[in-house]
Structures are given as C-alpha cells and as structure tokens.
Motif scaffolding. Structure first.
Motif, short mmCIF file in Angstrom:
data_model
loop_
_atom_site.label_atom_id
_atom_site.label_comp_id
_atom_site.label_asym_id
_atom_site.label_seq_id
_atom_site.Cartn_x
_atom_site.Cartn_y
_atom_site.Cartn_z
N ASP C 14 0.85 -1.18 0.00
CA ASP C 14 0.00 0.00 0.00
C ASP C 14 0.89 1.25 0.00
OD1 ASP C 14 -1.57 2.16 0.59
OD2 ASP C 14 -2.83 1.05 2.02
N ASP C 15 0.90 1.93 -1.12
CA ASP C 15 1.78 3.09 -1.26
C ASP C 15 1.53 4.14 -0.19
OD1 ASP C 15 3.15 2.10 -3.34
OD2 ASP C 15 2.42 3.52 -4.83
N SER C 16 0.31 4.27 0.26
CA SER C 16 0.06 5.36 1.20
C SER C 16 0.70 5.04 2.56
CB SER C 16 -1.44 5.63 1.32
OG SER C 16 -2.08 4.54 1.92
N VAL C 17 0.70 3.76 2.93
CA VAL C 17 1.36 3.37 4.20
C VAL C 17 2.87 3.59 4.08
CG1 VAL C 17 1.88 1.43 5.73
CG2 VAL C 17 -0.44 1.69 4.76
N VAL C 18 3.41 3.10 2.97
CA VAL C 18 4.86 3.20 2.77
C VAL C 18 5.28 4.66 2.66
CG1 VAL C 18 6.72 2.62 1.17
CG2 VAL C 18 4.95 0.91 1.70
N GLU C 50 17.98 3.78 13.90
CA GLU C 50 16.88 3.11 14.58
C GLU C 50 16.10 2.22 13.62
OE1 GLU C 50 14.60 6.26 16.25
OE2 GLU C 50 16.27 6.92 17.52
N ARG C 51 16.25 2.49 12.33
CA ARG C 51 15.48 1.73 11.33
C ARG C 51 16.31 0.65 10.63
NH1 ARG C 51 13.47 6.33 12.39
NH2 ARG C 51 11.24 6.79 12.13
N ALA C 209 14.22 3.38 3.51
CA ALA C 209 13.13 2.44 3.25
C ALA C 209 13.60 1.32 2.33
CB ALA C 209 11.94 3.17 2.63
N LEU C 210 14.38 1.66 1.33
CA LEU C 210 14.93 0.64 0.42
C LEU C 210 15.75 -0.38 1.19
CD1 LEU C 210 16.37 2.33 -2.79
CD2 LEU C 210 14.99 0.24 -2.69
N ALA C 344 6.84 7.45 -2.15
CA ALA C 344 6.47 6.06 -2.41
C ALA C 344 6.73 5.69 -3.87
CB ALA C 344 5.00 5.83 -2.04
N GLY C 345 6.44 6.61 -4.78
CA GLY C 345 6.69 6.35 -6.20
C GLY C 345 8.18 6.18 -6.48
N SER C 346 8.99 6.99 -5.81
CA SER C 346 10.44 6.89 -6.00
C SER C 346 10.96 5.55 -5.48
CB SER C 346 11.13 8.05 -5.28
OG SER C 346 10.68 9.28 -5.80
N LEU C 347 10.44 5.14 -4.33
CA LEU C 347 10.83 3.85 -3.76
C LEU C 347 10.45 2.71 -4.71
CD1 LEU C 347 11.81 2.19 -1.27
CD2 LEU C 347 9.42 2.14 -0.53
N ALA C 348 9.22 2.76 -5.22
CA ALA C 348 8.75 1.69 -6.11
C ALA C 348 9.60 1.61 -7.37
CB ALA C 348 7.28 1.93 -6.47
N LEU C 349 9.99 2.77 -7.88
CA LEU C 349 10.82 2.78 -9.08
C LEU C 349 12.16 2.09 -8.80
CD1 LEU C 349 11.19 3.96 -12.01
CD2 LEU C 349 12.43 5.81 -10.90
#
Lengths: 439, 439, 439
Positions: C14-18, C50-51, C209-210, C344-349
């Motif tokens: 779910d892009d909005s969560v990410v 922390e992540r 995130a990646l 989120a779009g950048s991550l997905a790409l």
C-alpha cells in the motif's frame, strides 16, 4: 614585405580589408592564361610568390608519376578564326577559353564542315564560351558560345592557333610553414584553369591569405600549401612525396570559395577525420546554413589524395559545388561571380577550423581520483550554495573527461561549451599542473 | 525434360508464362494429403522430382535427431463421421483437414458428449475447417467448421478413422546445384501441410522454379534446395548435416509467397547477413511497398537453422506472414488465395537477390595510388571539361572503394548506383587488369 | 524492530502506508541542523540507525583524503542579529539556514556597512532565506531573505554567532546488506544539508526504506547504503575504500525524490551501464513521462564516483533536478515541498530497477542445436496448428537468445516482453535443465 602582406596580419580583423586584398589578387591573376603546364602557370606562381614564400618545382615532361606520365609542355600565344570576309569570329585575346586546352597548332583554310568537329560549345548555356581541353589526346580546336556557333555561315574559314606542345616541364609551387611538431596540414589548390574565377582563383586567393596569416603566428602543426595543376599535379606531387605522406594528418582542398552560395564541406574518405570534425565545428559556429557532403571519388584533387592506396584525410571546402552553378566551366565564371566578403568568410571559416586543429589535443587529468580541490589552488568560488559559474563548470568538464580518450573538441561537443572556452579552461588547468598532455 | 521445364529457362521473361507454370504445380499438389511423414510426402516429392533432380532421403522412425526422435510414420486412408440417421457429417475425402494430423485410428459409436473433446474447430472463423495436429501426443480427432459443430444434435455418432501410425520413416527431398565454389545457399521449404496453398504449396512452387532456372546457368555459389516437413524435418536435416553446415553461407525459407499481400522479409538472426543485404536490395529495386521484420524465434524452419548452436544466416521471405491473414491454417488457404502473377513476382525477387549474392564480391584496386590513367586504356572520354558521364563516375566509385573492405553491394549502396551497373563497371575494370578479386 | 520498520516489509504494497512512513522520517529529521561535520550529522545518523543497521565511521580532522583534507569539525549552538532597538532581526532558532555554513564564531557590535559583506541573500527569490556555506575559507556570516535585507536600517547591530570550528571528525554511516555474490550496489545519499527536505531528506527517507525492504529478502547482489556529507564525504569514503571499489558494479545517488515533478534519471558516465538499463527499463514501466539526462560532471556525489580515475557506474535519480526548482537551496525546500506518495513512487521505481539488477543474468541454452523438444518435457501444447500462446513464445525467445551474449533484459527489450515474464520463463527453463547460468 609589401603593404598588402601587412594588411593580412592575423590581427587585421576587418573583413572588408581582408576580403578586398584577396579579391585584388584574383583580379591580378584573372588575365593570365593558365593550363596544366606552361608559362601561364609560372606567371601565376610568381604573383603568389610575391606574397608568401613559394618553392617552385619543375618536373620534366615524360617523367613517370604513379600510373601517369608528365605530358609535354603546352604554350599558347594567339588563336583566332576568320570568316571569308576576314572578320575575327573567335579571338583568344578576348578570352583564353576560346582555344581548346592543349590544342595542337593549326593554320589553314577549312570549310565549315571540316571545322565543325573542332568547335566546342555548350548548348545548355548558349551565351557562354565553355572551358574544354584535350590534355592526353592530340587534337586542335576552338571553343565558342553556342549562339555564335549557330550563326556560322557556310563557306571557308581561316584557322590560326599559335600554340606549341613540346618537351618542357610541369610547374608547381609549395609554401611550407614549419610548426613545433611535424604533423602536417596539406592545403591544396589548383592553378590550371584559364579565366575561371570561382573554380580556381578563389581557392588561390584564400589559400594565399591563409598562408600569410599563419606565417605570423607560432603553430603547433606544420602547414603545407601546394599550388598545382589538377589531377596530373596532385598525382605528380603524391608521386614525389610518397615517403613522407605519413606526416600529412589533415588536408583540405579549397575551390569555389568566392561565390554567393552557402558553404558545402565534402568529408574525407574516412568520413570522421579530425579535419572533418574541425570543419564541421567551424561551420556550426558560423550560424549560417551549410551542407555536408559525403566523400565521392570525383570532384577535385581530393580524389587523388583519397585514392585507396593513400587514403589521406583530405576534405574539400566549397561554397557552391562544382557543376552545381550554371557558370561552372564557362566564361561566366568571371570576376563578377566572386565577392570580397565571400572570400573573407571562407578565410575566417578556415582559420576557425585550424584554430581547432591547433588546440584540439587530449590531456590526462593528473589528479583523476575524485575532483581535485580547486579551492586550495584559488580557482574555486569561496561561498557555496548557489548555481556554479560557467567557468567553473567548464573546468569540471575538462577535468572529468581528460582521461586520455577525449580531445578538447570531444569535450566541447559533449558539454555544448564552445571550443575556445574549453581551450581556455584547459590552459588554466595546465598552468595549475592538473592536466598533462597525451602524446 | 518436359515442355514445362523448358518454359522456365532463365530467358523466359514473360511473367505470365512463368507464373502459370508455378500455379499449375500447386494445382497438381493440392489434392495430396501430406503430413510430417507418410505417403503424401512421397507423392509430393515425386511430382517435384519430375521438374528438378531430387535426391530422396528416408530416415527411420526412432532415429535420434538432435534433441528429438523421428516419430512413427502416419498414413491416412479415410475418415468420416456419421450421425444417427447415417448421414456423413464430416468427410475426409472432401478435405484432408477434416482429420486431426497424426490421429490414431478409431472406429465406434460415441455420444455427442464423448465426441466433443475430439472435435476441433476455429470459433473465430466459423465457416472454415481449421488445420490441427497432434504429432507427439497420441490422440484421435476430427476437425470441422465451427458452424457445423454448433449444429450437431444430441445423439449417437459413428466415428471412422482409417489411419495407421507405425514404424516407417520420415521422407525429405534435396536438390543440389553445384557452383564454382562450395559456398552454399540453402533454400528450405516445407512439404508437410495438407491442403494449404499459400502456407506450403506457394513455397514449393517458387523453390522448384528457382532450382530449374538456376540449373540453366553457371553459378559461382552452390545451391541446395531442401523439401522437408517443418520442425522435425529441419531438425533431422540439421542433425545429419552438422559436419558441413560451415559451407552454408546464406539461406532462405520460402513460404506464403503466393497471396496478394506485400512482401515481408524476416531478417536472419544476425540481422545484417549478406542474404539480408541482398534481399533488402532486391526489395528496394521492386519499387513496391514492403516490410522488413526482425528475426524472432518462431515462424517457420528458420527457428531451427537460427538456434543459437547453429546460428545460420537464414532469412525468410513471405508475402503476408503466418498468422496475419485470416485464411492461415484453415481450409480457406486454398487455390483461390494464390495468384500466378504473385508467384512470378516472388520468383523474380529471389532471382534478383541471388544475382546480388552471385556477383557481390570484394575486389582490390591493382593501381591504388592515385587514379589509374583510364585514358591510356581507352576507357576515358577524350574531351574534358563537361560533367562526366555516369559510366565514368561508376568506374571511379568502383576503383576508389575496391580496397578489400567494400563489396560491390557496399559500393552500390554508398554511391546510389544500381548493383547491375556497379557489377558491369567492375567487369570492365577486371578486363583491364585494374581489379583483382579478394579471396 | 519498531512498528514502523515492520510496516515497510516488501509485502506491504500500500503506497500510502509506505509513503507515510518515509514522510514521517523526514519530519523527524527536518529540525536537526546538519552540516558536513558535527553533531547534527551524528543525530541524523542515530535516527536512521533506529530503522536499519548502520555502521558509523568517524574520520579525524586533518586526515588526507585523495586531493583533500578532512576539515575541522563545526558545531553551532545559536546565532542571531539584534538591531539597535534590541530586536532579533535574524534568529537561527527559527531556521538553521540563517547562519552561513561553517561560519566562524562572532560576537560584537558592527555598523550596517561593516555587516553587509557578511550577509547573504538570494535577490531572485526575495522572500526566502538562501542556503550558503564557506567550508574551506574562514569567514563569518548570516543568511536572510532579500526583502528582510532591504529593510535593514542604518545603525549599529549586535552579531551573535555561537559556533565552534575545532579538531574533531567527519561522520558518515554505512548500511551493508550482503548478498549471495559480492557484486555490490552502492546507494549514496547526502546528510549534510540543514533544513532542505527535497534536496536531502527525501533521499535519506527513500534510501532508508529501500534498505529496510531489501533486508527482508534474500538478494543475489550485495547492497551498500552510504549516508555521507556531499563532496568531502564521498571523497573520504572513496579514499578509504579504494582497494574494494572493483566490487561496486552498480551505483545510484538518490536526491530530490520527494517533490511533485516527473522523474529525471541522470545516466552514469559510461552512459550504458547495467544500472542505466535497469533504471530506464523501470522508468518505461511506470508509463509516466520522465526524462533521461546525460552524465555531466556536476550535480551531486556522482561527480566524485565518476571522476576519471574511478569511473564507477553510478547514476542519479531525481524528480526535479537540482537548480531546476525555485525552492532549491532555500528555506522553501521544506516539508511542504515533498509528498508521501511521491516518496512512495520513487521507492517503487528503485525496487523495480533493483529487481532487474537482481534477475538480469546471462544464460547459456544447454540444448542449443535446434529447438529442444519442449513437448517431451511437458511444457509445450499438445494440439498444434493455432497461434502459440504467449508463454510458449516467451520460452522460445529465452532459449534462442540465451547464447551467452544476451542478458534477460536484452531479451526482454528485443522481444518487447516484460522482464518479469522473461524472468519467469527463464526460471521454468532452468528447472528443466535447459538453461545454465553464465559466470
């Protein structure tokens, strides 16, 4: 040095002065009757030799040159045709084109029918006298306008051609300007056409001016200007210089560079030689419309330099190409067809291209791992954060692509920064020891 | 030799005569029921063998060929379906497509529900019987039009399929025309489709005519025509000829060359093979619209020749490609779909391409330094000054680019002069000793 | 692991969560005042740590790194400007951009004329405070909006800059995710800009995130994420890792990936690296307009990785490029400029591109002579004659072009079949032993 020479020093930037000087050279040469051999060529070379240092070579008739033989020397003193009323129908004194090039001497009375096979016209341009020759097949003949031809009446005619074809020599001139390296640029112009101003004298005028101006400056490259008869001249020169052709790295045939047309640059046979890159760059910089032509094995002396055994990197600069303007090889290719400002534009184009050839070297970045710290060398801005200035960007281009593979012109093209700015940035970086020249 | 053969001699240039002869061959072959093995193939090869010398090979069932095994031989004598009123709903005698290719024999009464999984139709073309087969999975089946299928009523049906699937052999034919070199051109056509006229018989007809016509002339290249079942046939041929595949320099699959569509040429896997150049040149010369397709690993037997282990330079000529015309693999791919003049056009195209393959060699200019003096050899004009004739220009192109790197087709393309003119100029220069062939 | 980390597992689609998770990281980091050294960087790395597992490196001031020297460590506690009425005209506490990066400490009364050379504004965006720094030239200064600057009245001002510039260290973080091979992907983001959300925090958020998501899966490639100050940071990292740079096969700089603009991908210096192919493929798959930029030697840290001595294959992904949006390097590059869905779009790409890098290998067909018989392996249709299914066609593409020269992405591009389908077909063929991986 005469006043004329001084006026062509490289710091004379006024195109009208430079153009006028070249036009005056063409005017001085126009009346001389040239051919592939003979005294007309010698007189032409003498005039050129008043402006630039010219070494004259005489190659005896009968000398074997590559697949050819130097022909006998031809000289012409007078030629005319009288009708049976004694009127001069054709008069060599009015235009040297009236005699067939290399015509045998002839004196006698002939009928119109006997005469006709020896008269040459150009029906597609009935008002003009065509330029015709028979260098290697013995013949006699006269040339005239097709409209004059059509008015010839039946009857007898008196032919008078006072020419000679005898052992002698082929004459050519050579101006050599040594540079700091022995990489050579060959500039070739033909000196064998009678009368023709665009297809002959324009090339001579621009080449002579180029040689004058280059002689004022210190050059990296050596320049060799050759003033030769077309075909047999380049073949003779090639034949006598085979052992040193490897030094010829770049070459240019100059012809038809005085008319009103746009530039046409004909690529070398290899198609992507350094001279091609430099000429194409200079053409783009003019901002004027121009055309690039692929190499073809006909045209001017580039066809000899580009024969497969030699394959020299010789391009050809023209404005309107041979055969593409109606006056080509006719009496209409005269002083009206060429303009001082067009000669000046052609000169400027060549100078810009040669500036690229001179400066277009490859460097190695001497600090290639990461960017060198320009700040500690005093060539970086002190306050950061804003868009960098163009001169800084130019230095970064030169540093990044000076990896031994890219020339400065390559970097100019890749970055869309002018060659001059790239060259200036390289000079600054060389002074700071950040670039070393590749050999 | 029969009258028909004589009519296809290369000097018969009347397309309607040539086209008609090819069409008649297709008519003669159409009624024969072919498959990938069996007597239909043998009959087909016998008919071809009346026109050209054909060597027949029989490969026993069970023979291992590359990753495959030659299947058992299938023969079919009759097949029909009777409804419970005794009416023949499906009749193999009317069209051989009605039986599933390689169907097992079957005789018995079945309900409609039992029957349905064994009936094959093409719902997208409800009026036509589709061509379906099950070569490597044992099954029995009948094919019919979808509209006939939809009218089947509940009830019992009598199935009769009189086929046999037994040890036997796979049959193919080969016509070899030796040339003066052993560089080979492989022309491959398939002979395994029942009924199909465009996707089968058109290729057979054009290949047979090509072989006939080439046999009348002396060729530099050797030509090998193979008439094979698709997939298993080319795999079998490749398997048996692996040691001599290096001689195959050019190849062409011919199929779908009789319909009304424009030409489609599918490039070899390498994409820029000599056969590609020759076909593309010939296509351009037609002046007709046509399409070039990149190689893809499906279609016809080119997929086997172009498998990565062999990677032979085999292209494929079609008019409308497989799958791109509605009649493809249906009963509507019949004699009405192909036209004599289209067969003749396909033949002419191949002949022009092969003319290029035959004549497209590389030469070395034997006088490569400067232009050779053509005048002293009598092949140059005597009066100079005007625009040179085309034949002279063509000679200069051939001389300049005959440097061992350029083929005559390369020179034709570079100069935009037709291959035939380039070839003629080369012949003249060879006679004057100015060109020597490269090996 | 915190709730946040879990929410970024690769199966959370779910892009909005990410996107929201990434945006929240940016929010958390925005108030911290970063520079190329100092405690702001350390705090930033702590939050990232922390992540994801982060190894922190401290490099002492004065260390020689390539052509550079690690500068002294700078820390800032407070800074303001008081007018002679005691009003705070400029207040670091409201926005860290108000102090010149690396400003020397300063405390004292100055006239407006004395002050002016130390005030920095951006007249082209008069309402915004510009980001300015003086890392390598000692200076003190304050930054303010140009409109505020213009309202300054004559008189005396009280300057207070409570900074320190002392021996210390440069700090960077590194997250390494080992794969089954030691081929490495380097992802580089900068951590040195105060305030800036698009040109700084967006890259940090997407890279973090990646790393989180890649850590959940088994990877063929090893991934190294580095969080570094720009220029001196990449130079320091390169200097300390020279011996293992050969492992870095692919690289990506991430910055400006949160704004509303379309994607801009800047190619590697080589121009056709595998990362270029993968990014370009992924960009095409988005179906959105996007732009490809050629490499240029300015921008972000790719200029260091791509210096000619290293020439690593490092591209740069941005949405609106540096300098091409008005808010760039001003106080307006704030949290309003970046959007969760754009992050989120950048991550997905990136994930799609890395999927290609992971799966894009070259295979050899193990049965390369002819097509392998897929039927006997149960992966071919049983009834032939109709148009083949797409999955079969995909297998044939993979088999034919798996010749050791073509990667799966090459095959995808040649066949116009998506990489995912090509990859699936290859997996099936590998299971049947028909493909072997090339090393």
């Amino acid at each position: 040095m005469s006043a004329q020479e001084t006026s062509l020093a490289p710091d004379v930037l006024d195109d009208s002065v430079v153009g006028q000087a070249m036009y005056e050279l063409a005017e001085e040469l126009a009346p001389i009757c040239r051919s592939i051999t003979g005294n007309g060529v010698r007189k032409t070379l003498n005039v050129i030799g008043e402006r630039i240092p010219l070494k004259i070579t005489e190659v005896p008739s009968g000398t074997q040159v590559l697949d050819w033989t130097v022909p006998d020397e031809w000289n012409i003193r007078d030629a005319y045709l009288l009708n049976d009323r004694g009127e001069k129908i054709i008069d060599f004194k009015r235009c040297p084109l009236h005699v067939l090039g290399y015509s045998m001497p002839m004196q006698g009375r002939v009928t119109l029918d006997e005469l006709k096979p020896h008269l040459f016209t150009d029906p597609s341009h009935p008002g003009w006298v065509p330029f015709r020759y028979s260098y290697y097949t013995k013949n006699w003949g006269l040339c005239l306008s097709h409209s004059a031809f059509e008015q010839l009446e039946d009857g007898e005619y008196q032919v008078f051609i006072d020419s000679s074809l005898e052992k002698g020599s082929l004459t050519y001139g050579e101006c050599f300007l040594p540079g700091t390296t022995d990489e050579e640029v060959l500039i070739s112009v033909h000196t064998c056409h009678p009368w023709m101003c665009n297809d002959n004298l324009s090339g001579i005028a621009v080449a002579t001016a180029l040689a004058e101006r280059l002689s004022f400056q210190r050059n990296r490259l050596s320049y060799r200007f050759i003033f030769i008869p077309t075909t047999i001249g380049s073949i003779t020169w090639l034949s006598r210089n085979q052992a040193r052709l490897h030094k010829v790295k770049h070459g240019l045939v100059l012809t038809c560079v005085g008319d009103n047309g746009q530039f046409h640059y004909k690529r070398t046979r290899r198609g992507n030689s350094a001279i091609d890159d430099a000429m194409i760059y200079a053409l783009k910089q003019t901002g004027e419309p121009h055309a690039l032509l692929d190499f073809s094995p006909f045209g001017f002396d580039e066809r000899q330099y580009s024969s497969p055994g030699f394959n020299l990197a010789v391009g050809c600069l023209m404005r309107t190409p041979n055969g593409k303007y109606p006056e080509y090889h006719t009496s209409a290719d005269n002083l009206d067809l060429i303009r001082p400002e067009k000669l000046a534009g052609s000169l400027a184009l060549c100078e810009r291209a040669f500036e690229v050839l001179e400066g277009n070297v490859r460097y190695m970045n001497t600090s290639p791992n990461g960017e060198p710290q320009l700040g500690k060398r005093g060539i970086y801005r002190t306050i950061g954060g804003s868009i960098p200035e163009e001169s800084l960007v130019t230095m970064l281009w030169v540093l990044n692509f000076s990896d031994g593979h890219n020339s400065l012109l390559d970097i100019s093209e890749r970055s869309s920064i002018s060659f001059r700015e790239i060259r200036q940035a390289a000079d600054l970086l060389v002074r700071h020891g950040l670039l070393a020249i590749c050999d």
